[in-house]
Design an enzyme around this catalytic site. Structure first.
Site, PDB file in Angstrom:
ATOM      1  N   THR A 196       0.812  -1.217   0.149  1.00 61.63           N
ATOM      2  CA  THR A 196       0.024  -0.051   0.069  1.00 61.63           C
ATOM      3  C   THR A 196       0.783   1.020   0.257  1.00 61.63           C
ATOM      4  OG1 THR A 196      -0.742   0.030   2.793  1.00 61.63           O
ATOM      5  CG2 THR A 196      -1.626  -1.340   0.995  1.00 61.63           C
ATOM      6  N   LEU A 242      -2.841   6.060  -0.689  1.00 59.96           N
ATOM      7  CA  LEU A 242      -4.502   5.192   0.706  1.00 59.96           C
ATOM      8  C   LEU A 242      -3.535   3.973   0.214  1.00 59.96           C
ATOM      9  CD1 LEU A 242      -6.571   7.958  -1.691  1.00 59.96           C
ATOM     10  CD2 LEU A 242      -6.555   7.970   1.206  1.00 59.96           C
ATOM     11  N   HIS A 243      -3.941   3.654   1.446  1.00 55.26           N
ATOM     12  CA  HIS A 243      -3.966   2.084   1.901  1.00 55.26           C
ATOM     13  C   HIS A 243      -5.100   1.200   1.803  1.00 55.26           C
ATOM     14  CE1 HIS A 243      -0.180   3.010   4.649  1.00 55.26           C
ATOM     15  NE2 HIS A 243      -1.056   4.183   4.205  1.00 55.26           N
ATOM     16  N   ASP A 244      -6.611   1.390   2.413  1.00 52.87           N
ATOM     17  CA  ASP A 244      -7.691   0.712   2.274  1.00 52.87           C
ATOM     18  C   ASP A 244      -7.917   0.415   0.744  1.00 52.87           C
ATOM     19  OD1 ASP A 244      -7.245   0.231   4.917  1.00 52.87           O
ATOM     20  OD2 ASP A 244      -8.967   1.733   5.941  1.00 52.87           O
TER      21      ASP A 244
END
Length: 314
Positions: A196, A242-244
């Site tokens: 990520t 942005l991880h998710d």
């Protein structure tokens, strides 16, 4: 092909909000059955509210939201307002939600929904600590073989941790829940920070997002700009990640990601490394793999896909 059925378990969080929006914009491919919330980035009272706000922003108040566990299984709760702001969605201006919070507990609904579905029909996406899913597995072990796959954002190997030197936030907050899931035998795909951190959101992309002009895009851009300030201060960059949404990106376009099957264990004992995901990338232990671990993504194609899906929302 029929849309893939999802349960999204989350603790919104701006990047969680982007993941939810991306999934909602992909109605031809993904069917969100419900959203379950837990404590994580912020306390449960805020995560369940934020999930409803995001659904209303996207014009989907028909998707039910269930509040789940207010704390980790064993540890005391640690939250991340320093990253997400006091509301968890700082940077946008959303009204209080009018859609109801469901009265059923998230864990009970998750169990009931999985037991009623055909085996292998539902994918569970965990975007925060894995408390709700782990408790559901403990309460009703029969759900485990019924789950098609668990795709989670969490953990790290090559990048270490982002909360302690060893541990990533989602796993660190509830390592005992993660251990329960990783030892359950459920099919797992892990999107760690090794992957990520490559999902870099550039100022140019943010301008494109805001330029869509829709209410959803404008509010999402505000969230992203607030969230990006933390990354700018921590890393000294202008293109924080942005991880998710990488979880949803993987479900929609797995060819954009690279990884391998590994054995992954969760450290529970050491006070210095609790929550560490011990990824046997080189198969040193010869233990059977229990998880698909993603390491790389095609960043430009990923953000093109996210922009396309958000552009489908009002």
């Amino acid at each position: 092909m029929a849309a893939r059925k999802l349960i999204i378990d989350t603790d919104p969080g701006q990047d969680d909000a982007f993941a939810i929006l991306m999934a909602l914009g992909a109605r031809e491919a993904l069917e969100v059955l419900g959203i379950t919330t837990c404590a994580g980035n912020i306390p449960l009272a805020l995560t369940q509210r934020n999930a409803r706000q995001v659904l209303e922003l996207a014009g989907r108040p028909d998707i039910p939201v269930f509040a789940g566990c207010p704390r980790p299984m064993v540890k005391a709760l640690e939250t991340a307002e320093r990253v997400h702001g006091d509301s968890g969605l700082d940077g946008c201006d959303l009204p209080q939600p009018t859609m109801p919070l469901q009265s059923e507990h998230a864990v009970a609904w998750m169990i009931r929904t999985l037991m009623a579905a055909a085996e292998g029909e539902i994918t569970v996406c965990t975007l925060g600590p894995m408390t709700n899913l782990a408790v559901a597995m403990v309460m009703e072990p029969r759900i485990v073989p019924r789950i098609r796959e668990v795709v989670l954002m969490g953990g790290g190997f090559f990048e270490g941790g982002n909360t302690t030197p060893a541990a990533e936030f989602n796993i660190y907050v509830d390592p005992h829940a993660a251990h329960t899931v990783f030892t359950s035998g459920v099919p797992l795909t892990m999107v760690p920070i090794d992957c990520t951190y490559q999902a870099k959101m550039t100022p140019e992309w943010l301008s494109e997002l805001r330029g869509l002009g829709t209410q959803t895009a404008v509010q999402a851009a505000g969230m992203a700009e607030f969230y990006q300030r933390y990354g700018n201060e921590k890393f000294g960059v202008t293109d924080y990640c942005l991880h998710d949404p990488c979880v949803i990106g993987y479900l929609l376009a797995p060819h954009l990601f690279e990884g391998r099957d590994c054995h992954v264990a969760i450290e529970l004992q050491s006070p210095k490394t609790i929550g560490m995901t011990i990824v046997d990338w080189w198969n040193v232990t010869k233990l059977a793999p229990n998880c698909r671990v993603l390491k790389k993504l095609d960043n430009s194609a990923f953000y093109e896909l996210m922009l396309e899906k958000i552009s489908c929302l009002p």
